[in-house]
Structures are given as C-alpha cells and as structure tokens.
Design a protein around this motif. Sequence first.
Motif, PDB file in Angstrom:
ATOM      1  N   GLU A  14       0.814  -1.215   0.000  1.00 23.28           N
ATOM      2  CA  GLU A  14       0.000   0.000   0.000  1.00 23.28           C
ATOM      3  C   GLU A  14       0.846   1.262   0.000  1.00 23.28           C
ATOM      4  OE1 GLU A  14      -3.430  -2.340   2.516  1.00 23.28           O
ATOM      5  OE2 GLU A  14      -2.403  -0.639   3.450  1.00 23.28           O
ATOM      6  N   ALA A  15       2.086   1.144   0.414  1.00 22.17           N
ATOM      7  CA  ALA A  15       2.997   2.284   0.398  1.00 22.17           C
ATOM      8  C   ALA A  15       3.856   2.287  -0.865  1.00 22.17           C
ATOM      9  CB  ALA A  15       3.895   2.264   1.634  1.00 22.17           C
ATOM     10  N   LEU A  16       4.472   1.157  -1.158  1.00 21.99           N
ATOM     11  CA  LEU A  16       5.473   1.132  -2.218  1.00 21.99           C
ATOM     12  C   LEU A  16       4.884   1.089  -3.621  1.00 21.99           C
ATOM     13  CD1 LEU A  16       8.174  -1.047  -0.464  1.00 21.99           C
ATOM     14  CD2 LEU A  16       7.961   1.454  -0.566  1.00 21.99           C
ATOM     15  N   ALA A  17       3.723   0.489  -3.816  1.00 20.30           N
ATOM     16  CA  ALA A  17       3.090   0.537  -5.140  1.00 20.30           C
ATOM     17  C   ALA A  17       2.775   1.989  -5.519  1.00 20.30           C
ATOM     18  CB  ALA A  17       1.850  -0.342  -5.205  1.00 20.30           C
ATOM     19  N   PRO A  18       2.147   2.778  -4.646  1.00 24.61           N
ATOM     20  CA  PRO A  18       1.932   4.187  -4.994  1.00 24.61           C
ATOM     21  C   PRO A  18       3.240   4.961  -5.207  1.00 24.61           C
ATOM     22  CG  PRO A  18       0.407   3.557  -3.285  1.00 24.61           C
ATOM     23  CD  PRO A  18       1.370   2.412  -3.439  1.00 24.61           C
ATOM     24  N   VAL A  19       4.252   4.704  -4.386  1.00 29.02           N
ATOM     25  CA  VAL A  19       5.535   5.402  -4.580  1.00 29.02           C
ATOM     26  C   VAL A  19       6.054   5.115  -5.983  1.00 29.02           C
ATOM     27  CG1 VAL A  19       7.973   5.494  -3.889  1.00 29.02           C
ATOM     28  CG2 VAL A  19       6.183   5.486  -2.136  1.00 29.02           C
ATOM     29  N   ASP A  20       6.114   3.850  -6.339  1.00 26.55           N
ATOM     30  CA  ASP A  20       6.625   3.443  -7.644  1.00 26.55           C
ATOM     31  C   ASP A  20       5.807   4.049  -8.779  1.00 26.55           C
ATOM     32  OD1 ASP A  20       6.353   1.482 -10.043  1.00 26.55           O
ATOM     33  OD2 ASP A  20       8.238   0.878  -9.113  1.00 26.55           O
ATOM     34  N   ILE A  21       4.507   3.902  -8.727  1.00 28.55           N
ATOM     35  CA  ILE A  21       3.635   4.338  -9.821  1.00 28.55           C
ATOM     36  C   ILE A  21       3.604   5.855  -9.951  1.00 28.55           C
ATOM     37  CG2 ILE A  21       1.227   4.358 -10.607  1.00 28.55           C
ATOM     38  CD1 ILE A  21       1.091   1.425  -9.438  1.00 28.55           C
ATOM     39  N   LEU A  22       3.541   6.570  -8.847  1.00 26.74           N
ATOM     40  CA  LEU A  22       3.515   8.031  -8.926  1.00 26.74           C
ATOM     41  C   LEU A  22       4.847   8.578  -9.436  1.00 26.74           C
ATOM     42  CD1 LEU A  22       0.877   7.525  -7.376  1.00 26.74           C
ATOM     43  CD2 LEU A  22       1.364   9.589  -6.089  1.00 26.74           C
ATOM     44  N   ARG A  23       5.942   7.934  -9.071  1.00 22.81           N
ATOM     45  CA  ARG A  23       7.243   8.364  -9.606  1.00 22.81           C
ATOM     46  C   ARG A  23       7.367   8.024 -11.088  1.00 22.81           C
ATOM     47  NH1 ARG A  23      11.311   7.290  -4.443  1.00 22.81           N
ATOM     48  NH2 ARG A  23      10.548   9.083  -3.253  1.00 22.81           N
ATOM     49  N   ARG A  24       6.824   6.897 -11.511  1.00 28.30           N
ATOM     50  CA  ARG A  24       6.786   6.579 -12.950  1.00 28.30           C
ATOM     51  C   ARG A  24       6.028   7.657 -13.715  1.00 28.30           C
ATOM     52  NH1 ARG A  24       7.058   0.508 -14.392  1.00 28.30           N
ATOM     53  NH2 ARG A  24       7.668  -0.438 -12.433  1.00 28.30           N
ATOM     54  N   ALA A  25       5.018   8.225 -13.085  1.00 28.32           N
ATOM     55  CA  ALA A  25       4.210   9.277 -13.703  1.00 28.32           C
ATOM     56  C   ALA A  25       4.927  10.626 -13.703  1.00 28.32           C
ATOM     57  CB  ALA A  25       2.872   9.399 -12.980  1.00 28.32           C
ATOM     58  N   GLY A  26       6.075  10.684 -13.048  1.00 29.57           N
ATOM     59  CA  GLY A  26       6.838  11.932 -13.002  1.00 29.57           C
ATOM     60  C   GLY A  26       6.418  12.873 -11.885  1.00 29.57           C
ATOM     61  N   LEU A  27       5.636  12.372 -10.950  1.00 27.07           N
ATOM     62  CA  LEU A  27       5.188  13.210  -9.834  1.00 27.07           C
ATOM     63  C   LEU A  27       6.261  13.285  -8.753  1.00 27.07           C
ATOM     64  CD1 LEU A  27       1.536  11.895  -9.738  1.00 27.07           C
ATOM     65  CD2 LEU A  27       2.259  14.199 -10.388  1.00 27.07           C
ATOM     66  N   ASP A  28       6.328  14.412  -8.099  1.00 28.62           N
ATOM     67  CA  ASP A  28       7.316  14.649  -7.053  1.00 28.62           C
ATOM     68  C   ASP A  28       6.769  14.139  -5.726  1.00 28.62           C
ATOM     69  OD1 ASP A  28       9.633  15.497  -5.857  1.00 28.62           O
ATOM     70  OD2 ASP A  28       9.219  17.634  -6.067  1.00 28.62           O
ATOM     71  N   LEU A  29       7.311  13.032  -5.267  1.00 33.35           N
ATOM     72  CA  LEU A  29       6.836  12.377  -4.057  1.00 33.35           C
ATOM     73  C   LEU A  29       8.010  12.081  -3.147  1.00 33.35           C
ATOM     74  CD1 LEU A  29       4.319   9.518  -3.697  1.00 33.35           C
ATOM     75  CD2 LEU A  29       6.599   9.211  -2.783  1.00 33.35           C
TER      76      LEU A  29
END
Length: 181
Positions: A14-29
């Motif tokens: 629940e933490a790392l899937a969003p981290v990975d996917i949002l960073r793939r999208a180019g979002l600053d997280l």
Amino acid sequence: MIYLFLAEGFEEMEALAPVDILRRAGLDLRTVGVTGKTVTGSHNIPVTADIELDEVSFDDMDMVILPGGMPGTLNLEKCDRVKEAVSFCVNNDKYIAAICAAPGILGRMGVLNGKNATCFPGHDTALTEGGADYTADSVTVDGKFITGKGAGVATEFALEIVEILCSEHKAQELHSSMQCK
C-alpha cells in the motif's frame, strides 16, 4: 510535493506501489519516516524513507498519502504531525489519499463527514461514525479524498491518483506499460 507517510508496521504494498507508480508518472513524491529514517513494514521489510518527519514542509505540500497496515495505521494516528498535515490539506483544498485501515484516521478526525469513502472491511465503523458514507468499492474518490480498500487494490489506487493529478491518458499509459490486467 506529495508526502507519503511511513510508520512502523505499514503495509508495504500500500505504500510502495503508490511510490513506484507516482514516480513513474513523473510526480514529485517523498516518503516520510514518521518513526525514523528506516521504517519496517508489517511484513518485516525495512524501507529507508527519503526524509524524516521534521523535514516535511507545509509550504510545498500538495497531497498526503497514508498507507494502511497494522500497527502502521495506529502509529500514523498517534503522530500529531501526520494529523496536522491532514488538517492542512483539508483546510487548503489539497488532496488526501488513504488506503486499507488508514481511511479510519480520516473518519476519526471527522474530515470525511458527508463524503463517500472506502476502507478495509471491518474498519468501516470509523468512517460511518465520522459521518462518511461507506461504499465498499475498491477505490472511492470524493472531492479531494481518495480512499482504497486494501493491498490488493494498491495499483488501482495509485493509478487513480495519477489520473487525478496528471491525466486519464497518463494513467492508461502506465496501466498498459506495467501489464496490468
């Protein structure tokens, strides 16, 4: 800036899937270690956070993400700074995403009053007692609130965030490139 808070006992997917996917999208997280720089998840996987709690800035905060897991959710809820970040987002029309047991934090804070939300089955009382309408859907979006049911929908949850913050096209592009079903 998107801040994803990690407390001891968080649910890794629940933490790392969003981290990975949002960073793939180019979002600053940035991941935030609530209980220190290295935080161990509920399945004994240690993760090194990008920053520690005292480095969180409300000046650039666009969104907070709260992963679930036990006792991670309880440890997030004990942290005043996490609740301050949630309140800041509510008061400044910023996004808040929470998954699994973590939407219960929002319910107990009373910020979901009159909103639709979902969570892990059995934690819905915290939502309804806080005035939310429990949907039991995989992912529910209501205004600036994005809630997810649990670890099995972590990818769907993250892609919904990408769709909201970037575009439907970007979310579909990632969905395809990651070979999602």
